[in-house]
Design an enzyme around this catalytic site. Structure first.
Site, PDB file in Angstrom:
ATOM      1  CB  THR A   1      -0.614  -0.016   1.373  1.00 54.21           C
ATOM      2  OG1 THR A   1       0.115  -0.040   2.451  1.00 54.21           O
ATOM      3  CG2 THR A   1      -1.447  -0.871   1.472  1.00 54.21           C
TER       4      THR A   1
ATOM      5  CE  LYS B   1     -15.343   7.171  21.409  1.00 50.12           C
ATOM      6  NZ  LYS B   1     -14.297   5.662  20.715  1.00 50.12           N
TER       7      LYS B   1
ATOM      8  CD1 TRP C   1     -17.104   9.319  15.900  1.00 51.29           C
ATOM      9  CD2 TRP C   1     -17.551   7.446  14.080  1.00 51.29           C
ATOM     10  NE1 TRP C   1     -16.211   8.194  16.204  1.00 51.29           N
ATOM     11  CE2 TRP C   1     -16.301   7.165  14.744  1.00 51.29           C
ATOM     12  CE3 TRP C   1     -17.808   7.061  12.965  1.00 51.29           C
ATOM     13  CZ2 TRP C   1     -15.675   5.923  14.763  1.00 51.29           C
ATOM     14  CZ3 TRP C   1     -17.456   5.842  12.947  1.00 51.29           C
ATOM     15  CH2 TRP C   1     -16.218   5.248  14.130  1.00 51.29           C
TER      16      TRP C   1
END
Lengths: 551, 551
Positions: free
Chosen positions: A187, A444, A449
């Site tokens: 990645t 948060k 959220w």
């Protein structure tokens, strides 16, 4: 009661043998920029793959489990390596040619690559790295490009065509365990070191079936797929493997990824399918608008890698190119979801709304949405949480170097082994996923959220604001609260209270989500690919370098 | 190098959960003969499957590995059993309701079935068997039909709906090994005892993916599949599993398999796909010719189980119902080949020739053609040999009873584990299979094969011949030679030399293939299903009961 079925492993070898034998007439067409494209049948490319496997073993000493890296564009040779290396029991490591040189060297050393196959045009990228590579023993060069920078290479340099020229076209393929490593892809690693995902023969085989299912890309030997998505990027979304499985003709752009040659190859070779990220299609759209061409063959376009702007989808619809949205990541092989609208929505006004979701979960993938406190949220299309996925072509760990146990960082994998995607979104009652945020970008606050992307888009819709970034900052009472960072347009003055009212009244942000902390900067820091670099902002805030106003 | 992919088993449970959750709105429609069909969504049927699993475990004491048999038509309850039984770790045994009673009893005892779920209309078949069943502990009855014949049953009798009525709609599914037994189906066994094929969770899962691949039946949630092929016959060609995997709506005919109701359900429910054996379609064609109906929805018809006469295929083409030929057997799950013409033949005069082959080999199946002396023959479309196949949904043995090792008769399985199909044919260079004979009907003469079917068809094209059978008889010089057995039409006289010349000159049979041995009978002995009973002829010849003329 014992099953009486044969125990036949699902391997890349089986895909190679099948494609070469049953679909020997299907073709790989590679763009050459000038004159005729290079054309090879699957029978020819398959035979070349076998010769390559013989050369890798007999001339270059590649052993089972040995790593063979590719630094190649999308072309026939790259497909040949895709099949030769895993079939002989070795591991194909596709190198991202867009990476900075140091990261490339780090990855090659970490993977312990023994051989690198490189396109001639990419020698200028590879040559300076060679003195820093600890495990590489051979370099193989393919295609046009000046070889001079490889003079004085610390390891032997071979020409691909010379290497495979006299080799046998048979190979006694080893019996492989389907869970054995077949391919390795790192990645890009925006945070910390790049992480290696090791695909197994099994995961590649099952993913190839999924790609060809009617519910996914629905490819057959009547199709030609224009594979713009790079082969170094999650196995080109599995298309070369899927092609050999079902005889799908491949149209490979090599290094000609600019809008003009792409338009030319679509008009000239008449692909029925194409796959690429939105930016490529955005460029192509501009080209087609400026210089119209016959692109009517292209009925089926898969867009993924980033959210496709609805306007782009509509523009392609008008050209007769039907866009199908898909979502995935390196860790998901990549097919995670595909956005075919459900039967009941087809032909209704709801159809488009389904097409711009990330897509529907296929049978091979299980998904769940996890809320701020680790609770599993309902599939109601409203409750947003972090997406976690499970399935036979989903990563459960990262490669941790030779002789080390695979790495399972807890922020990436749940205790019960699901992949934490880092994406935040909703799932509707029919399994359609809509992503809204990256998990690291949500705030948060008091067990709920707050979407930073939603606040940023709201702020940027204000006429005085040029750019806006929102990050989470620590708060004694709520855990985290949003900090709004704005760049004011030339000539405008900033009024935080007015901006706050604007968010509340015009953007309809809930009261408890409105930022109390505000600051102004001259420009939002960006990463090398142009994204907001929120790491820098968080660091500046922590170091007290930002002048914050509390409302 | 260890793969970093998750190790998630391929199980029927995963298909059930996916179909119920993601494709909860797709439907199972069961024909009832009068009034509205019964309609259930996948969500409803899935919930009923879970309640059934609870009932089987809690009320009827079914344990992991326990066998639950079904004596059912194609309907929603049968689909519920398809998912409930394997998901709970037990084994579904589908009983062929066309079998003679003694064979049915033998199979139930051999499989050691604990529970039988039976349709009310089939009680007259089951009730007389019950005293002869050694392991059955419970009978569950579903749907209309007189229960009276079950009065005095030696085991408890339950009503399906009562049994599942109050059960929970959740079940803590066990973690299963994908190689575990999921379903059991006996071949009809024309020679010797019936043989049990035990499908694994893995084989069913992979086969379901194959069914839905664009190169096979290409089904999605936009389709409705009319499943005429019985659920007791190779899992209805895998369609119920494939349906839950991709949300394909199921149209189930229950016991209404006659041409008139089939035509009515096609017109009324507008399926897009159907699957059945040729005889069903032949009957439907007659019905549609006599009473035309709108069958235009049915664009995709899979025919298998026996070769489809080209005339039938052409007749359906004219009605807009595109027939796709497929080949398989109980031992192959059953998808072995599917006859989609290759891309290059579409729209050409060759297209039809490809469509009437048995079909093309998919990636999951390996095939080879073995000649008379065990040699592997080329894929040239000409060399005929016995077809052997290998793959993850192909049987490698038969069930041999509780606590016994699976049975691997050498005439059914090769030393290296491939299935000997007993079919003789050719494979062309693109993997298209054409079957010509059953292996037991070919004559092995001097290391070459002679097709008895070819000689029989040739003889029966002679104006004086009513019927002809050709069997292999031992020959000192050639190993085997053909014996021609003819039935002369009323009023005609037999002239073997003339028949031999006819075969040579008119039918173009090669000289070395012409029979020297000839005999006449009054009628060719037939099996219960009307096929020539060559076993009887061979026995009569061996016993000297036939008067043979040598030319």
């Amino acid at each position: 009661m014992l099953s009486t079925m044969q125990d036949v492993p699902l391997t890349v070898t089986r895909i190679l043998v099948h494609g070469t034998l049953v679909h020997g007439r299907s073709r790989i067409t590679t763009w050459t920029g000038e004159g005729e494209p290079q054309r090879r049948t699957f029978a020819e490319a398959g035979a070349r793959a076998i010769r390559l496997a013989n050369a890798l073993r007999d001339d270059l000493g590649v052993r089972p489990d040995g790593r063979v890296a590719t630094l190649l564009w999308n072309n026939s040779e790259h497909v040949e390596a895709y099949f030769a290396v895993p079939s002989m029991g070795a591991v194909l490591h596709t190198l991202n040619l867009r990476l900075p040189a140091e990261q490339l060297a780090w990855i090659i050393n970490h993977a312990a690559d023994r051989v690198i196959i490189v396109n001639g045009s990419l020698i200028p990228l590879l040559a300076p790295l060679l003195p820093h590579l600890k495990t590489v023993e051979h370099v193989v060069v393919s295609g046009p490009g000046d070889r001079a920078p490889l003079d004085g290479s610390p390891v032997p340099v071979h020409e691909y065509e010379d290497l495979i020229a006299d080799k046998p076209t048979t190979y006694d393929w080893p019996e492989l365990d389907e869970r054995q490593a077949a391919a390795l892809c790192y990645t890009s690693g925006t945070t910390g070191d790049p992480k290696g995902v090791v695909y197994s023969h099994r995961s590649i085989y099952l993913h190839s079936m999924q790609v060809n299912m009617a519910q996914s890309m629905a490819l057959t030997d009547r199709d030609t797929s224009l594979v713009v998505v790079p082969q170094f990027h999650v196995n080109a979304w599995g298309l070369p493997h899927a092609a050999f499985m079902s005889g799908v003709n491949l149209l490979m752009p090599d290094r000609f990824l600019q809008p003009a040659p792409l338009a030319e190859m679509i008009e000239g070779e008449r692909p029925t399918h194409a796959a690429a990220v939105p930016t490529i299609w955005q460029g192509l759209l501009g080209e087609l608008t400026a210089r119209p061409r016959d692109v009517s063959s292209l009925a089926n376009v898969t867009i993924g890698g980033a959210a496709c702007p609805p306007s782009l989808m509509e523009a392609f619809d008008k050209l007769g190119m039907r866009v199908c949205h898909a979502w995935g990541m390196t860790e998901t092989s990549p097919l995670g979801t595909v956005a075919h609208p459900p039967a009941h929505a087809i032909g209704t006004e709801k159809e488009f709304a389904y097409r711009i979701t990330q897509g529907r979960i296929p049978a091979g993938v299980e998904a769940r949405i996890i809320g701020p406190d680790g609770e599993r949220l309902p599939w109601d299309g409203a409750a947003a949480g972090e997406l976690e996925v499970r399935g036979p072509w989903i990563a459960g760990a990262y490669y941790n170097g030779p002789n080390a146990e695979p790495l399972r960082p807890t922020d990436k994998f749940s205790e019960d082994g699901w992949l934490r995607t880092g994406d935040v979104g909703t799932i509707d009652p029919e399994g359609f996923l809509t992503l809204t945020d990256r998990a690291k970008d949500v705030i948060k606050s008091g067990g709920e959220w707050i979407s930073s992307v939603h606040l940023e888009n709201g702020l940027m819709s204000h006429p005085d604001i040029a750019e806006a970034a929102v990050v989470a900052v620590p708060d004694d009472k709520w855990g985290e609260r949003p900090l709004a960072i704005v760049v004011v347009k030339d000539g405008a003055t900033v009024d935080y209270a007015a901006l706050r009212s604007f968010l509340s009244d015009e953007v309809q942000v809930a009261k408890w989500q409105l930022p109390e902390r505000w600051t102004t900067v001259e420009t939002v820091p960006k990463t090398s690919v142009g994204k907001f670099d929120k790491k820098v902002l968080r660091r500046q805030y922590a170091a007290g370098e930002l002048e914050v106003t509390h409302l």
